[in-house]
Design a protein around this motif. Structure first.
Motif, PDB file in Angstrom:
ATOM      1  N   ILE A   6       1.022  -1.538   0.197  1.00  0.00           N
ATOM      2  CA  ILE A   6       0.320  -0.190   0.194  1.00  0.00           C
ATOM      3  C   ILE A   6       0.815   1.319   0.172  1.00  0.00           C
ATOM      4  O   ILE A   6       0.291   2.330  -0.908  1.00  0.00           O
ATOM      5  CB  ILE A   6      -0.791   0.092   1.258  1.00  0.00           C
ATOM      6  N   TYR A   7       1.613   1.268   1.068  1.00  0.00           N
ATOM      7  CA  TYR A   7       3.092   2.819   1.212  1.00  0.00           C
ATOM      8  C   TYR A   7       4.256   1.825   0.607  1.00  0.00           C
ATOM      9  O   TYR A   7       4.679   0.533   0.152  1.00  0.00           O
ATOM     10  CB  TYR A   7       2.989   2.533   2.367  1.00  0.00           C
ATOM     11  N   ARG A   8       4.431   3.049  -0.477  1.00  0.00           N
ATOM     12  CA  ARG A   8       6.291   2.576  -0.795  1.00  0.00           C
ATOM     13  C   ARG A   8       7.085   2.793  -0.122  1.00  0.00           C
ATOM     14  O   ARG A   8       8.091   2.981  -0.936  1.00  0.00           O
ATOM     15  CB  ARG A   8       6.446   3.493  -1.976  1.00  0.00           C
ATOM     16  N   ILE A  14       7.359   3.208   7.152  1.00  0.00           N
ATOM     17  CA  ILE A  14       6.172   3.102   7.659  1.00  0.00           C
ATOM     18  C   ILE A  14       6.481   2.810   8.783  1.00  0.00           C
ATOM     19  O   ILE A  14       4.984   3.279   9.417  1.00  0.00           O
ATOM     20  CB  ILE A  14       6.054   1.378   6.739  1.00  0.00           C
ATOM     21  N   TYR A  15       7.236   2.074  10.108  1.00  0.00           N
ATOM     22  CA  TYR A  15       6.891   1.574  11.191  1.00  0.00           C
ATOM     23  C   TYR A  15       6.786   3.513  11.863  1.00  0.00           C
ATOM     24  O   TYR A  15       5.948   3.276  13.030  1.00  0.00           O
ATOM     25  CB  TYR A  15       8.095   1.079  11.745  1.00  0.00           C
ATOM     26  N   GLN A  16       7.929   3.931  12.121  1.00  0.00           N
ATOM     27  CA  GLN A  16       6.976   5.623  11.631  1.00  0.00           C
ATOM     28  C   GLN A  16       6.569   6.378  11.650  1.00  0.00           C
ATOM     29  O   GLN A  16       6.107   6.885  12.473  1.00  0.00           O
ATOM     30  CB  GLN A  16       8.820   6.880  11.645  1.00  0.00           C
ATOM     31  N   ARG A  17       6.297   6.772  10.506  1.00  0.00           N
ATOM     32  CA  ARG A  17       4.589   6.313  10.219  1.00  0.00           C
ATOM     33  C   ARG A  17       3.010   5.670  10.906  1.00  0.00           C
ATOM     34  O   ARG A  17       2.183   6.943  11.399  1.00  0.00           O
ATOM     35  CB  ARG A  17       3.854   6.588   9.218  1.00  0.00           C
ATOM     36  N   VAL A  18       2.857   4.847  11.706  1.00  0.00           N
ATOM     37  CA  VAL A  18       2.516   4.103  12.333  1.00  0.00           C
ATOM     38  C   VAL A  18       2.385   4.911  13.527  1.00  0.00           C
ATOM     39  O   VAL A  18       1.591   5.343  14.284  1.00  0.00           O
ATOM     40  CB  VAL A  18       2.492   2.621  12.406  1.00  0.00           C
ATOM     41  N   VAL A  28      -5.967   2.489   6.096  1.00  0.00           N
ATOM     42  CA  VAL A  28      -5.229   1.238   5.144  1.00  0.00           C
ATOM     43  C   VAL A  28      -6.486   0.567   4.706  1.00  0.00           C
ATOM     44  O   VAL A  28      -6.946  -0.093   3.477  1.00  0.00           O
ATOM     45  CB  VAL A  28      -4.757  -0.256   5.903  1.00  0.00           C
ATOM     46  N   LYS A  29      -7.328   0.267   5.296  1.00  0.00           N
ATOM     47  CA  LYS A  29      -8.799  -0.090   4.563  1.00  0.00           C
ATOM     48  C   LYS A  29      -9.609   0.397   3.926  1.00  0.00           C
ATOM     49  O   LYS A  29      -9.672  -0.009   2.928  1.00  0.00           O
ATOM     50  CB  LYS A  29     -10.269  -0.135   5.365  1.00  0.00           C
ATOM     51  N   ILE A  37      -3.751  -7.253   1.508  1.00  0.00           N
ATOM     52  CA  ILE A  37      -3.408  -8.108   2.786  1.00  0.00           C
ATOM     53  C   ILE A  37      -3.916  -7.925   4.386  1.00  0.00           C
ATOM     54  O   ILE A  37      -3.657  -7.860   4.879  1.00  0.00           O
ATOM     55  CB  ILE A  37      -2.279  -6.742   3.133  1.00  0.00           C
ATOM     56  N   LYS A  38      -4.948  -8.600   3.980  1.00  0.00           N
ATOM     57  CA  LYS A  38      -5.970  -8.344   4.372  1.00  0.00           C
ATOM     58  C   LYS A  38      -6.304  -8.790   5.591  1.00  0.00           C
ATOM     59  O   LYS A  38      -6.619  -9.181   6.435  1.00  0.00           O
ATOM     60  CB  LYS A  38      -7.369  -8.228   4.102  1.00  0.00           C
ATOM     61  N   GLU A  39      -6.189 -10.467   5.287  1.00  0.00           N
ATOM     62  CA  GLU A  39      -5.665 -11.636   6.153  1.00  0.00           C
ATOM     63  C   GLU A  39      -4.554 -11.546   7.171  1.00  0.00           C
ATOM     64  O   GLU A  39      -4.393 -12.172   8.162  1.00  0.00           O
ATOM     65  CB  GLU A  39      -5.622 -12.954   5.055  1.00  0.00           C
ATOM     66  N   ARG A  40      -3.881 -11.349   6.816  1.00  0.00           N
ATOM     67  CA  ARG A  40      -2.650 -10.436   7.574  1.00  0.00           C
ATOM     68  C   ARG A  40      -2.557  -9.869   8.578  1.00  0.00           C
ATOM     69  O   ARG A  40      -1.999  -9.649   9.725  1.00  0.00           O
ATOM     70  CB  ARG A  40      -1.926  -9.964   6.667  1.00  0.00           C
TER      71      ARG A  40
END
Length: 128
Positions: A6-8, A14-18, A28-29, A37-40
């Motif tokens: 989803i994010y490049r 990504i961790y810092q943005r979360v 994300v949804k 990635i829904k199941e993950r």
């Protein structure tokens, strides 16, 4: 988690943005690639259970002969839920230090590392 679909950005970014709240489950949804990635995301508690609530008792020490090891994984923790196989792969980054590389869900029940040894897990130590 698959957020790279989803994010490049890099995993670290990504961790810092979360942490900052820029990436949320609601956002994300709404993304068109959420289905990938829904199941993950639905099975993320597998990680909490396996490392905190009821720690893994065994893992797979991946053999170089396993042809499904394109990611050069060294350790794999796996489990099953609702006719799905959950796989968390780690790569060795130092002496006795392993970092997560992948987490995925597959319908392929035969997915296994047949040339690899199963080993007992005695202890985990988290390093920040």
């Amino acid at each position: 988690m698959g957020l790279h679909k989803i994010y490049r950005d890099s995993g670290k970014t990504i961790y810092q943005r979360v942490l900052k709240g820029d990436i949320t489950l609601k956002k994300v949804k709404r993304n068109k690639n959420y289905g990938l990635i829904k199941e993950r995301i639905a099975n993320i508690d597998f990680l909490r259970e396996g490392f905190i609530d009821d720690p893994f008792k065994t893992c797979i020490l991946v053999s170089k002969y396993d042809n499904r090891n394109q990611m050069r994984l060294d350790l794999v923790f796996n489990g099953e839920r609702r006719s799905r196989k959950l796989v968390l792969g780690l790569r060795r980054i130092g002496p006795d230090i392993y970092a997560p590389v992948t987490f995925f869900v597959t319908k392929n029940k035969a997915f296994d590392y047949k040339h690899s040894k199963r080993i007992a897990v005695n202890d985990f130590k988290w390093i920040n």
